[in-house]
Scaffold this active site. Structure first.
Site, mmCIF file in Angstrom:
data_model
loop_
_atom_site.group_PDB
_atom_site.id
_atom_site.type_symbol
_atom_site.label_atom_id
_atom_site.label_comp_id
_atom_site.label_asym_id
_atom_site.label_seq_id
_atom_site.Cartn_x
_atom_site.Cartn_y
_atom_site.Cartn_z
ATOM 1 N N CYS A 17 0.826 -1.201 0.000
ATOM 2 C CA CYS A 17 0.000 0.000 0.000
ATOM 3 C C CYS A 17 0.858 1.247 0.000
ATOM 4 O O CYS A 17 2.065 1.206 -0.119
ATOM 5 C CB CYS A 17 -0.861 0.025 1.263
ATOM 6 S SG CYS A 17 0.135 0.267 2.744
ATOM 7 N N GLY A 383 15.102 -10.665 -8.314
ATOM 8 C CA GLY A 383 16.410 -11.077 -7.807
ATOM 9 C C GLY A 383 17.245 -9.994 -7.176
ATOM 10 O O GLY A 383 18.452 -10.204 -6.961
#
Length: 654
Positions: A17, A383
């Protein structure tokens, strides 16, 4: 004004959020709530599914924009805790992130303290952890987070970020009180317009503004692993509760480390896959993302992966290798091809989302990659962090290559420095001698160094205080006992990682309401990687990096990936600025209002020389162009970035 108590049930993680909080001397009037509602609209992209804005006390209010990962109707924020009892509603939480061990914490809180919960989500567990454990709760959280938590009983605000700085938190102190926000733009209505010249100098060196600075003098960032505490109408105090620290173990054996790392990564990916919405992953041509996709595919064989590139006939596209990996792993791959005209159109919006410029060209394909992924999934694994933690940057080999000269006595080094000064620029060996005879703390300020002090003195109108970045001085003191490779990693995980890598990852994914998770930046994974000795990161006889990670992934990722050298996220910025983007770049410089701060004529000269092929000024030009665009958006207002309309109807209570 009414205080809403959350009493509905939801399941799982649901806290991605944006939030806004104010606490201070001002009375929370309807007018102030209206101002906050307007500010929250600037965070619509972080949470398009719901909005709540509430008065918490006489001088405190909080707003929340939700990206619904689980039950759209449940676990709403601001969240109150406890839900029942004599202290009901004592704590009010707004929280951006994910707590991956929330189920274990919930069980412990219930068993040890009789904690009661009204939801099944991680947000309420975070509030309960503070209720029973206080600040000690921070050391027990496994995840990514930035939150603000108001304690009504003591009229105290607590705000904190995760140890690596995966999720952002900005703050602004005004005479009337403290403002907190997930991003910078909502705070600018209350901030002064004065530019932070120290931050500008640091940006020109490092290609990003390092924490805690921003280019606006009044606005700062809570550092990674930082906690802010403020008594009502009092003074904020900030401290670091966590500082990830490397502790190489020279006795570590390759076989044991490889097994331990493989198990830790599997466990981390499993935790990061928890969601009741579609989960995908980013896939490039490198070991980091391929490892994540391979481990995720073990759990979810129908995983969707996403990759981005440019012209597949050049070295700047990773699509072909990613397609080969996807076929090997049996996952679906959805590619995105970025064209030069898209770059010109998107860069202003990219920089608006950043709040401060990050002059890393790889941010462009990341923006379009996230946009494509958001059309198919709500969560992606990525990653980020592997290079910094596992020793993936080729520059980490530099201490070994410089050692023959660096070991010489100071008189010899002094003579070689003098010799290097008289060698022609570009001559073979000059750069080597300069680096080898300069102490690391004076030459290495992180993974990128764009402009030297002399170049900054030429470009800046006011060149006072352009010395080398002081933000690294304390970090070098902390790393005094570490080997050179671990020292460089310590600098990078405290500057480059939160300032560049994680900033662009968070902003470019959330720009498209996409949750990005980073399994390498997990406490358990770091515990293994922090103990690697240098030879298991950048071995002496092998021209490779991330050696232990490559060994751990043997048999899991294809051999053509484990043996592939690191490429980063290549972009054709050098070529673009000589061809497709050259006219646009001249236009940006010609129309910029930043001429009182930087020498735009000199910038044009650099661009002309680059176009002719006289020199490669691509990175210098990118940093100047990014700043000019930022200045036009946030300072002189010459560049307007249209914002999307809010997708939900705001619900203001109280």
């Amino acid at each position: 004004m009414a205080r809403r108590i959350v009493a509905v049930r939801a399941k799982g993680n649901d806290a991605m959020c944006g939030f806004l909080m104010y606490t201070g001397n001002a009375i929370i009037t309807p007018e102030l709530l209206g101002t906050m509602e307007r500010q929250l609209a600037l965070l619509d992209h972080r949470g398009p599914d719901d909005m709540a804005l509430e008065r918490i006390g006489a001088g405190t209010a909080a707003g929340f924009k939700r990206l619904a990962i689980i039950d759209r109707q449940g676990s709403r924020q601001p969240l109150r805790y406890p839900p029942v009892g004599p202290e009901a509603g004592r704590w009010t939480l707004v929280f951006n992130g994910e707590i991956y061990n929330f189920e274990e914490l919930r069980e412990e809180l219930t068993r040890a303290h009789g904690a009661v919960f009204a939801t099944d989500g991680d947000s309420e567990v975070l509030a309960a952890a503070f209720h029973y454990w206080g600040e000690a709760a921070l050391d027990r959280l496994r995840g990514m987070f930035a939150f603000a938590l108001w304690d009504d009983a003591t009229e105290t605000l607590y705000a904190a970020r995760d140890p690596f700085g995966i999720k952002p938190l900005y703050y602004l102190e005004t005479p009337d009180g403290l403002w907190l926000s997930s991003e910078k733009p909502p705070l600018l209505e209350h901030a002064g317009s004065e530019l932070n010249r120290t931050a500008l100098s640091l940006y020109l060196t490092m290609q990003y503004v390092p924490e805690p600075y921003t280019l606006h003098r009044d606005v700062a960032r809570l550092p990674a692993g930082g906690v802010l505490i403020r008594k009502f109408a009092g003074v904020s105090t900030i401290r670091r509760y966590a500082r990830p620290t490397f502790r190489p173990d020279p006795a570590a054996t390759e076989a044991a480390v490889v097994d331990e790392l493989r198990a830790a990564l599997r466990d981390s990916v499993r935790a990061h896959m928890r969601a009741d919405v579609p989960v995908g992953a980013f896939l490039s041509s490198g070991i980091d993302s391929t490892a994540i996709v391979a481990l995720a595919a073990e759990l979810h064989p129908r995983l969707r992966a996403f990759t981005a590139g440019f012209d597949t006939s050049t070295a700047f596209s990773e699509i072909e290798v990613a397609e080969r990996s996807a076929r090997h792993l049996g996952v679906e791959l959805i590619p995105t091809v970025v064209r030069p005209e898209q770059v010109m159109e998107a860069l202003p919006r990219i920089i608006w989302h950043l709040g401060d410029p990050v002059a890393d060209p790889s941010i462009v394909p990341l923006y379009f990659l996230a946009r494509t992924a958001a059309e198919h999934v709500t969560v992606v694994l990525s990653g980020e962090g592997a290079d910094e933690l596992a020793g993936g940057y080729t520059i980490y080999r530099e201490p070994r290559s410089l050692a023959p000269v660096a070991r010489l006595g100071e008189p010899l080094q002094r003579g070689l420095r003098a010799l290097a000064r008289h060698l022609p620029d570009g001559m073979r060996g000059k750069s080597y001698l300069q680096r080898a005879t300069t102490p690391m703390e004076l030459r290495y300020f992180g993974n990128a160094r764009i402009l030297t002090d002399d170049e900054k003195a030429r470009i800046l109108r006011d060149a006072a205080g352009v010395g080398h970045p002081h933000v690294t001085a304390a970090l070098y003191a902390e790393a005094a006992a570490l080997d050179p490779v671990a020292t460089m990693q310590h600098i990078d995980i405290n500057t480059w990682l939160p300032g560049d890598i994680l900033t662009k990852a968070d902003r470019m994914s959330m720009a498209h309401s996409l949750e990005l998770r980073v399994p390498f930046l997990d406490r358990r994974v770091f515990d293994v990687l922090s103990r690697l000795p240098a030879h298991l990161k950048v071995p002496g006889r092998r021209r490779t990096t991330k050696y232990a990670l490559r060994r751990a992934m043997e048999g899991i990722v294809p051999d053509f990936i484990t043996d592939r050298p690191k490429l980063g996220f290549p972009t054709p910025a050098r070529r673009w600025l000589r061809t497709d983007l050259a006219e646009w770049a001249h236009h940006v410089l010609s129309t910029s209002g930043a001429g009182q701060l930087i020498d735009l004529d000199y910038a044009h000269a650099l661009l002309n020389a680059h176009e002719r092929g006289d020199a490669d000024h691509a990175r210098k030009l990118w940093i100047l162009l990014s700043f000019c665009l930022w200045h036009g958006i946030f300072v002189d207002g010459s560049i307007t970035v249209p914002l999307p309309e809010p997708r939900v109807r705001p619900m203001v209570t109280g």
